[in-house]
Scaffold this active site. Structure first.
Site, PDB file in Angstrom:
ATOM      1  N   HIS A 187      13.560  -1.067  -5.876  1.00 16.57           N
ATOM      2  CA  HIS A 187      12.898  -2.238  -5.304  1.00 16.57           C
ATOM      3  C   HIS A 187      13.938  -3.060  -4.541  1.00 16.57           C
ATOM      4  CE1 HIS A 187       9.823  -5.262  -4.801  1.00 16.57           C
ATOM      5  NE2 HIS A 187      10.660  -6.198  -5.244  1.00 16.57           N
ATOM      6  N   GLU A 244       0.808  -1.218   0.000  1.00 14.48           N
ATOM      7  CA  GLU A 244       0.000   0.000   0.000  1.00 14.48           C
ATOM      8  C   GLU A 244       0.843   1.272   0.000  1.00 14.48           C
ATOM      9  OE1 GLU A 244      -0.967   0.876   4.622  1.00 14.48           O
ATOM     10  OE2 GLU A 244      -2.050  -0.836   3.767  1.00 14.48           O
ATOM     11  N   CYS A 253       7.336  -1.989  -0.849  1.00 12.31           N
ATOM     12  CA  CYS A 253       8.358  -3.034  -0.943  1.00 12.31           C
ATOM     13  C   CYS A 253       9.422  -2.958   0.145  1.00 12.31           C
ATOM     14  CB  CYS A 253       9.007  -3.026  -2.320  1.00 12.31           C
ATOM     15  SG  CYS A 253       9.981  -1.556  -2.708  1.00 12.31           S
ATOM     16  N   ARG A 294      -0.526  -4.254  12.886  1.00 13.88           N
ATOM     17  CA  ARG A 294      -1.616  -4.241  11.919  1.00 13.88           C
ATOM     18  C   ARG A 294      -1.552  -3.069  10.945  1.00 13.88           C
ATOM     19  NH1 ARG A 294      -4.194  -8.384  12.738  1.00 13.88           N
ATOM     20  NH2 ARG A 294      -5.679  -7.922  11.071  1.00 13.88           N
ATOM     21  N   ASP A 318       9.316 -12.627  -2.641  1.00 17.31           N
ATOM     22  CA  ASP A 318       8.925 -11.227  -2.835  1.00 17.31           C
ATOM     23  C   ASP A 318       7.490 -11.016  -2.384  1.00 17.31           C
ATOM     24  OD1 ASP A 318       8.827  -8.522  -3.689  1.00 17.31           O
ATOM     25  OD2 ASP A 318      10.375  -8.988  -5.163  1.00 17.31           O
TER      26      ASP A 318
END
Length: 287
Positions: free
Chosen positions: A108, A41, A70, A65, A128
């Protein structure tokens, strides 16, 4: 390394009750649980509240939570795996956007796990949990095509970095693939400037985009602003969400994102920004 209490709390977030030995079957179970229960997100970046990519802080995001993208997801998951006894390596990687060329630009964080029992052997797997809509399970670091539910992934030699590898997405995917460099990265310094760009730069693709993604065995879910896309096998159903209550319900029930560190007023402000962007997007499309 995480304490036993932190490991148990992390596993609880994944819906896993017991600590197990570091086997391949447990690795697959962990990967599936992570992409199913913890979404990718841009929520905090979109809200103007970017979170550090320090791995200890990323682990706390997962335990409490929350989530991230990435650097947070793969950083935290790799720390959990190492604490469970897996041999994990970090790698520089680059996601290839649609219509652009492949690259390894450190935007990434890639992971591999070596499952070989002898230090002189290799049984390497691509791990991943930080790509949003791929993959559902670990993939062997061997050239070939691999089916996971409705998707087919391909592992091949990278054409942009020597001795690197490329993970190609399914043709129905949101981007063509990812290239990984073979060298092992030892800390997060390599990625901090990239995170700053994603989090604060006016040119960041995530700064003004509310996007959250989750995977499951038969497909996945995506909420892009007010548009909820549900993929089941080869079909996609889209729903336009126009009320805050429905939007928060989908965030919580489908993605497990309950915005636990956002006050009621902050959630209201977040929704207003999402709806405003959505209305502007519709107007630009002539709707």
């Amino acid at each position: 390394m995480l304490s036993k209490e932190e490991i148990q709390a992390y596993l609880k977030r994944l819906g896993i009750n017991e600590i197990q030995l570091p086997t391949k079957s447990f690795l697959i179970e962990l990967h599936r649980a992570h992409v199913s229960n913890i979404p990718w997100e841009t929520v905090d970046i979109f809200a103007g509240r970017p979170v550090s990519i320090d791995v200890r802080e990323s682990v706390q995001l997962m335990i409490n939570r929350r989530s991230g993208y990435c650097f947070h997801l793969n950083g935290a998951f790799s720390t959990l795996l190492r604490s469970l006894g897996y041999n994990v390596s970090w790698h520089r990687a680059g996601v290839q956007p649609s219509g652009q060329e492949p690259r390894v630009d450190s935007f990434h964080l890639g992971l591999t796990v070596n499952m070989a029992k002898d230090e002189h052997d290799e049984e390497r797997w691509i791990i991943d949990v930080g790509l949003g809509d791929m993959p559902y399970e670990p993939l062997p670091l061997h050239a070939g095509a691999y089916e996971q539910g409705p998707f087919t992934y391909r592992v091949k030699e990278s054409a942009v970095v020597k001795n690197g590898w490329r993970l190609e997405h399914d043709p129905l995917s949101s981007f063509p693939g990812v290239d990984y460099a073979p060298e092992v990265v030892l800390d997060m310094e390599e990625f901090k400037m990239k995170h700053d760009y994603y989090s604060r730069s006016a040119d960041s693709p995530w700064l003004n985009l509310f996007l959250i993604k989750q995977r499951h065995a038969a497909g996945g879910n995506e909420l892009r602003g007010c548009i909820w896309s549900k993929r089941e096998n080869r079909s996609v159903e889209t729903t336009e969400i126009l009320t805050k209550s429905h939007w928060l319900e989908v965030l919580g029930e489908i993605f497990g994102e309950h915005l636990v560190n956002y006050s009621s007023l902050e959630r209201d402000d977040l929704w207003k920004k999402v709806l405003k962007n959505h209305e502007e997007w519709k107007k630009s499309k002539g709707n």
